[in-house]
Write a protein that holds these residues in place. Structure first.
Motif, short mmCIF file in Angstrom:
data_model
loop_
_atom_site.label_atom_id
_atom_site.label_comp_id
_atom_site.label_asym_id
_atom_site.label_seq_id
_atom_site.Cartn_x
_atom_site.Cartn_y
_atom_site.Cartn_z
N GLU A 99 -27.71 4.70 -16.43
CA GLU A 99 -28.81 4.05 -15.73
C GLU A 99 -29.69 3.25 -16.69
O GLU A 99 -30.27 2.23 -16.33
N TRP A 117 -28.70 -0.35 -17.05
CA TRP A 117 -28.78 -1.20 -15.86
C TRP A 117 -29.97 -2.15 -15.94
O TRP A 117 -31.05 -1.78 -16.43
N GLY A 134 -32.49 -0.63 -13.64
CA GLY A 134 -32.73 0.81 -13.85
C GLY A 134 -34.19 1.18 -13.63
O GLY A 134 -34.51 2.15 -12.94
#
Lengths: 325, 325, 325, 325, 325
Positions: E294, E297, E300
């Motif tokens: 994550e 990302w 995120g």
């Protein structure tokens, strides 16, 4: 200890002379007048001697020897036996109880004091100044003693009422003394019970003396006992009053402890919110995401601090408005 | 079990001799004196035999056979039936109750003991040493028994008062025993109710004996019953007193539990604040902003630790001042 | 429903024969003996017929038709009307109440049962076995019925006392049933009130029967009513006792709930401390200062974990010592 | 308002005719029969006129003019003055009280209604259908009115008992209505006090009418008043019962609120533990130690998440077992 | 201070003239009429002079000199001594008590006022307008004074009832005034006790006047005292009512404080959950695992924020549904 005084009085009510206990029967051979003997915690031998002089009943003498009787009046063939509980403020400020037993016959009155109690010297002196009253005989002496005993309850009642008022003030100002307040209420209640036990049987005693229809107590004297009766009722009412107020005070104190608990809990909640919300903000900017624009800002740090302080301010304002702080 | 003793007494009050139950009617043919029979948990057959000897009433005999009566006095044509509840301290320290039933006639007295109760051997011995009292007849025996029974309540009352005082001390010192205190108060209250039930009907019994105007009880003996009456009233008053104090104690204990709860909550709040504020500071310096000058300082770390400890100190000082710690 | 039985008895107390309601007036023409009629929830027509036979008063008959009367005794010109409340344990274990109304005249006794109640067949059978008692007339029948009714309260009292003891045990063992305990106490109290209402007016009824000075009830029978009176007082006392204990139990339960709350709060505080202190330590080592020597140490991580566990241990020890855990 | 009806009755008890108030003295010149006048909130002038007709006492007339009297009975030279409080269910479902004052003389009965109360037309109609009762004179009319007033209390009692049962159910099902329950209990208690005040003095009124030994009320009529007395006692008992139950209900509710508080606090503690323990774990893996092997693991992150969820699961299981959740 | 007025009245009831105290004995030499003297806090000398004029008893005069007596009636040889407590609303709105002592003889009535109390000028004026009543003699004057005193209690009762209603409203609207409510309930209770003490002995006083069978009070006047008696009973009932309601109010308030505490605790728990759950999420993404997808990302960060807000929303919904918020 033993004999405090032993004096004979003429029918005119005036003092004749001090007599020896052994001479009492001699003195009583004269057809008139009476003898007033004052004893303080007498030995059994002495009591037996007095019993022999006046022909007192075994049961009454046994009672008179042992203290811890309850106030009462008992009629024997030609005499009365009265037990009174006396009260005075002790040295440490508490109430101390004593006992006075009175044997009353047509020609004699014998008082027996036990424990903490004032001497009846004062009563005797006052009686001797008014022979017109003493003329009423031993019955008036009994009145004088009861009046003296009962009147000494009033300052005690006043002191306890002051204590109660002080307690009320503490309950409502709410100083952090919940513990002591409950303890003091309890101890006041305990004292009330002791007072009640000392005073309330006196009503029955006085009532019977007011209605007493034999020659031992003259009709004129009965009006005086009615006066004592009235005082006893007032003391009794004050005690009942205070007991009821103490019960209410205990309940009110309990209610106030709960109210304060509520207040503490609201503050706890408000305080917790004002610390945990900034902690959450700090947590958010402590996350390790690669893309977090704020982290790159030159003023990101002050911005975060401002955010924390702002949220604190808003919470403070809200809790204040809701009276939680 | 069965017959404990059966003795005849002369009108002079002195003991004549032991008799067999079957010979009792023979003995009573002489115009004077009386018989005193002591039974302990008699069989029904034995009771029926006694009933036949003295012509006791069916209902009274039925009552005497079954324990668990309440204290009472019942008048039958020419006899009295009295039920007393006796009390003594049991082996485990609790109060144990027994029962004594007394049949009283002009020429006989029959005592029937049930359950835990002391023998009346002592009473009999004491009575026999004073024939001048025994001369008063069966009525005096009844007095002697009642006096014995009632006097045995005093040590029990004393013991319970000590327990109550011990309980009060525990309530106010506030050792962490809230649970046991409530339980002990409840059990004391329960015992008070049992005592009350045993003692308070005795007032009515004594009162009726004092006023009893038939030949079964001599006028002289009535004064003695008045003495018992007085003792019963004192016991009764003590029990009422303790019951009232126990009610107050329970309420006071409840108030103190609440007060302590308040204190615990305040400490909880203070403790929480002193941990969460440093956590917040740690959170702040755990944020990942690129520009946070403190992070670069050589003494940033000790500074942060000092900040945490400082905030803790300030909070400690503030809570202390507000009596939350 | 309707007539359960209708039997005539001779003055000797022995059963004569069953009679038809319509023949009753015929039977009563003979100068002696009496009739005992048992009814169960009679129709109004039947009651009117009975009324006509014996000349009962309108108001009494109206009462007898409608249940839900309170126990009472009412005197009419030459008859008595008695209302009793009967109790028995129902199928689900609760107490079920019924009613019995008794008309009593010099030559008749009529019982009217309502609701849940045992048949008086047993009473009748027992009475018929002792004609020497039945000779006392209808008054003895009334006694026999009242005795039967009152005796059936004892097992109910015993059952409720057991329930109370069970409840006490639960209160003090402190199983997590606070909710049910309060509910059960309340329902027991409710039942006590119903019992009280059924039993306490019986004291007045018995008392008046004991003192009743007309020919309807023979002097011998009055002693029997005194026996019933004694039983009623015992039941009444037990009920009062239990009510007082239940009040104490409710208060004690409340106190114990508070005590437990205190304990829960202390544990909550201790638990919170033991989690938040390690969290603070973790927060400290999560700070991003450039100069934090521990972070470089090879054993920094285990050291931090040890620190956390150590602080937990110390807190556990401290809370344990303070009896918070 | 004013005169509702004014009718004369013959000694046979049958209705004679309507009369004008001014003609009443004319009508009463006939040696027999009586007059029944019904008034509703009369003006003072009208009351004075009635007073003049029958020679009523000033004090009674003053009372009759002003409502808000308490139920009472007062005897004047040759008349009675009775005050009753009437009750009925109001439109909003509450209890509404009214008053009826009755003047009773040997030849007249005057009823004065105040406030919310049913007309006595129904009573009059019922009375007129049974001249055999009306023959008893004005005393029977008083009975008829009192019976009517008292019987109207029963449906009110029933309604309040239903309300109480509804309240009990709510207390024990524990819906989140603590606030309303306490309020409803309080308001029911208030209504009980009003009812008590209206009904309990009626006992004294009826009691005196039952024992009333002058010609104003015939012996036959007294039995009827005994019936009313019995009803009043039942109403009174129901009210006392409900008051006692309400007191218990309030206490039980308080106990249950505390029990629920305990439950909430336990859940709060359990919930807090289940969030803060994972937070601690996250904190640990957020520390910046250089040597933390887990951080390098490929499955470190899922391992940490699993650890959090596992600890949550264990806590959930433990709290569940301890009945905290 | 001293003598307020001193007037003589003829047997016809009409005012004759003002007299000097010293001339009173002169005036009373005429065989008819009576004197009414009004005093306000008289000096001892003045009281002694009055005593000498009418031959009053020492004990009564002593009582009349010192205030703080309880309401009572005392009979002396040929006179009555009555003590009344008067009440009026003080300037700060509280209840202020005064005292009135009345000496009543066959030819005189002396009133002695102490403390806060209205002048009896108004009573005198009203009496003088109706000589037909004054003809009843000094007894009627006593009635007029008692009626005046008692009637002044009604507005006080009304005011206190309003206060109680205001208090009830505050209890149930639940404004954050727990503290003041408990305090006000307590102070109202205290006032009730004072009122009770002033009013309840009046019942006994009136009762004895109603039954008083000597010539001092004429039979006609007795009916008037019954009227006062009735008023006293009503006042007394109102006071008892309010006392009982206040007890309930205190308990209800306590219950409501607990209910509110419950609510606060639930909100506290809900609020805590809604802050700590997001903190946990932030903690998770603040962990330093190398492999945490994550974190890489692009979205995120928003995803984490959304997660936090979503969990908050879900919790809010759940707590709302459970009525914790």
């Amino acid at each position: 200890m033993g004999i405090v005084s032993c004096v004979s009085y003429a029918t005119t009510g005036s003092r004749v002379c001090d007599v020896q206990l052994a001479d009492v029967s001699e003195v009583l051979k004269s057809p008139e007048g009476f003898v007033w003997i004052g004893l303080y915690e007498p030995s059994e031998a002495l009591l037996r001697q007095v019993q022999a002089e006046f022909g007192l009943h075994d049961l009454a003498v046994e009672d008179a020897h042992i203290a811890h009787q309850r106030p009462k009046i008992e009629e024997y063939a030609d005499s009365l036996f009265v037990v009174l509980r006396t009260a005075q403020t002790g040295e440490q400020g508490g109430v101390e109880f004593g006992e006075t037993h009175v044997f009353l016959g047509p020609r004699y009155v014998v008082t027996v004091r036990h424990g903490a109690s004032l001497s009846y010297g004062e009563v005797r002196a006052r009686c001797e100044t008014s022979p017109e009253h003493m003329r009423q005989g031993p019955g008036f002496v009994l009145y004088a003693i009861m009046d003296f005993v009962v009147d000494h309850y009033f300052p005690i009642i006043d002191k306890l009422e002051e204590e109660l008022e002080d307690l009320e003030e503490r309950i409502f100002t709410g100083l952090p003394q919940g513990r002591q307040i409950a303890e003091r209420i309890y101890h006041l209640k305990r004292q009330m019970l002791l007072l009640k036990r000392a005073v309330s049987p006196l009503m029955e005693v006085c009532n019977r003396l007011v209605r007493f229809d034999r020659t031992l107590i003259q009709p004129d004297t009965r009006l005086y006992f009615r006066d004592v009766y009235d005082h006893v009722i007032r003391i009794n009412e004050s005690v009942d009053n205070m007991r009821e107020l103490l019960t209410s005070a205990l309940e009110t104190n309990l209610a106030l402890v709960s109210v304060r608990q509520n207040e503490v809990m609201k503050r706890l909640a408000a305080g917790a919110a004002m610390i945990t919300v900034p902690t959450l903000i700090a947590g958010i900017y402590g996350m390790n995401f690669e893309v977090m624009p704020e982290l790159k800002w030159a003023f990101g740090y002050p911005f975060a601090i401002a955010l924390m302080m702002g949220s604190c301010g808003v919470l403070y304002y809200l809790f204040r408005k809701a009276h939680w702080l």
